[in-house]
Design a protein around this motif. Structure first.
Motif, mmCIF file in Angstrom:
data_model
loop_
_atom_site.group_PDB
_atom_site.id
_atom_site.type_symbol
_atom_site.label_atom_id
_atom_site.label_comp_id
_atom_site.label_asym_id
_atom_site.label_seq_id
_atom_site.Cartn_x
_atom_site.Cartn_y
_atom_site.Cartn_z
ATOM 1 N N UNK A 10 13.275 -29.050 -18.695
ATOM 2 C CA UNK A 10 12.349 -28.100 -18.396
ATOM 3 C C UNK A 10 11.440 -28.107 -19.759
ATOM 4 N N UNK A 11 12.061 -28.340 -20.746
ATOM 5 C CA UNK A 11 11.363 -28.499 -22.328
ATOM 6 C C UNK A 11 10.651 -29.764 -22.392
ATOM 7 N N UNK A 12 10.981 -30.743 -21.952
ATOM 8 C CA UNK A 12 10.611 -32.042 -21.755
ATOM 9 C C UNK A 12 9.419 -32.080 -20.955
ATOM 10 N N UNK A 13 9.616 -31.530 -19.827
ATOM 11 C CA UNK A 13 8.361 -31.338 -18.806
ATOM 12 C C UNK A 13 7.127 -30.570 -19.334
ATOM 13 N N UNK A 14 7.657 -29.328 -19.937
ATOM 14 C CA UNK A 14 6.471 -28.923 -20.725
ATOM 15 C C UNK A 14 5.772 -29.669 -21.754
ATOM 16 N N UNK A 15 6.463 -30.293 -22.613
ATOM 17 C CA UNK A 15 5.916 -31.150 -23.646
ATOM 18 C C UNK A 15 5.134 -32.433 -22.995
ATOM 19 N N UNK A 16 5.602 -32.929 -21.892
ATOM 20 C CA UNK A 16 4.963 -33.948 -21.256
ATOM 21 C C UNK A 16 3.575 -33.449 -20.956
ATOM 22 N N UNK A 17 3.620 -32.391 -20.103
ATOM 23 C CA UNK A 17 2.337 -31.626 -19.533
ATOM 24 C C UNK A 17 1.470 -31.401 -20.614
ATOM 25 N N UNK A 18 1.896 -30.928 -21.896
ATOM 26 C CA UNK A 18 1.078 -30.566 -22.944
ATOM 27 C C UNK A 18 0.387 -32.063 -23.253
ATOM 28 N N UNK A 42 9.139 -38.557 -13.270
ATOM 29 C CA UNK A 42 10.532 -39.008 -13.442
ATOM 30 C C UNK A 42 11.217 -37.717 -13.811
ATOM 31 N N UNK A 43 10.872 -37.038 -14.948
ATOM 32 C CA UNK A 43 11.477 -35.964 -15.433
ATOM 33 C C UNK A 43 12.063 -34.655 -14.202
ATOM 34 N N UNK A 44 10.734 -34.513 -13.337
ATOM 35 C CA UNK A 44 11.000 -33.605 -12.298
ATOM 36 C C UNK A 44 11.956 -34.001 -11.256
ATOM 37 N N UNK A 45 11.889 -35.342 -10.954
ATOM 38 C CA UNK A 45 13.076 -35.859 -10.134
ATOM 39 C C UNK A 45 14.174 -35.818 -10.535
ATOM 40 N N UNK A 46 14.565 -35.958 -11.929
ATOM 41 C CA UNK A 46 15.716 -35.842 -12.437
ATOM 42 C C UNK A 46 16.380 -34.356 -12.482
ATOM 43 N N UNK A 47 15.374 -33.363 -12.624
ATOM 44 C CA UNK A 47 15.660 -32.165 -12.564
ATOM 45 C C UNK A 47 16.030 -31.530 -11.193
ATOM 46 N N UNK A 48 15.442 -32.124 -10.299
ATOM 47 C CA UNK A 48 15.797 -31.878 -8.958
ATOM 48 C C UNK A 48 17.146 -32.154 -8.523
ATOM 49 N N UNK A 49 17.392 -33.526 -9.066
ATOM 50 C CA UNK A 49 18.801 -33.929 -8.684
ATOM 51 C C UNK A 49 19.798 -33.468 -9.452
ATOM 52 N N UNK A 50 19.421 -32.693 -10.397
ATOM 53 C CA UNK A 50 20.808 -32.071 -11.293
ATOM 54 C C UNK A 50 21.054 -30.547 -10.297
#
Length: 105
Positions: free
Chosen positions: A10-18, A80-88
């Motif tokens: 979640x932190x990585x997704x937020x950073x990448x969105x920024x 890719x990060x959202x896909x990985x999060x969904x997989x987890x």
């Protein structure tokens, strides 16, 4: 079994969105070295042509291509990060379901 630990993702997704928002605002800090060099080269080429009194069409296109490439890269990272999060989350739900169904009751 509790909720899956997705805080890091979640932190990585937020950073990448920024970073994506910054690229859309034409800020330089989220760019990698290759993208930075492409943008500086296009700017230098365009400024040279302005000094010579010529058209900057090609430099403008190169600049826009570099910015859109950076934007595409960041969108792919977010996906890719959202896909990985969904997989987890899906794996945790499957494990929880298997644990419940394997119980005595």
């Amino acid at each position: 079994m509790g909720k899956p630990d997705t805080r890091r993702l979640d932190r990585e997704i937020r950073l990448t969105e920024r970073k994506l928002d910054a690229v859309r605002e034409r800020e330089m800090w989220p760019l990698d070295g290759r993208e930075r060099r492409a943008i500086f080269a296009a700017m230098a080429g365009g400024s040279y042509r302005v000094v010579r009194g010529r058209s900057t069409d090609r430099a403008d296109r190169r600049l826009e291509t570099a910015w859109s490439g950076a934007e595409t890269r960041l969108i792919a990272e977010i996906t890719a990060l959202q896909t990985e999060r969904q997989r987890i989350v899906t794996e945790a739900a499957a494990a929880k379901s298997a644990k419940k169904s394997s119980g005595w009751w």
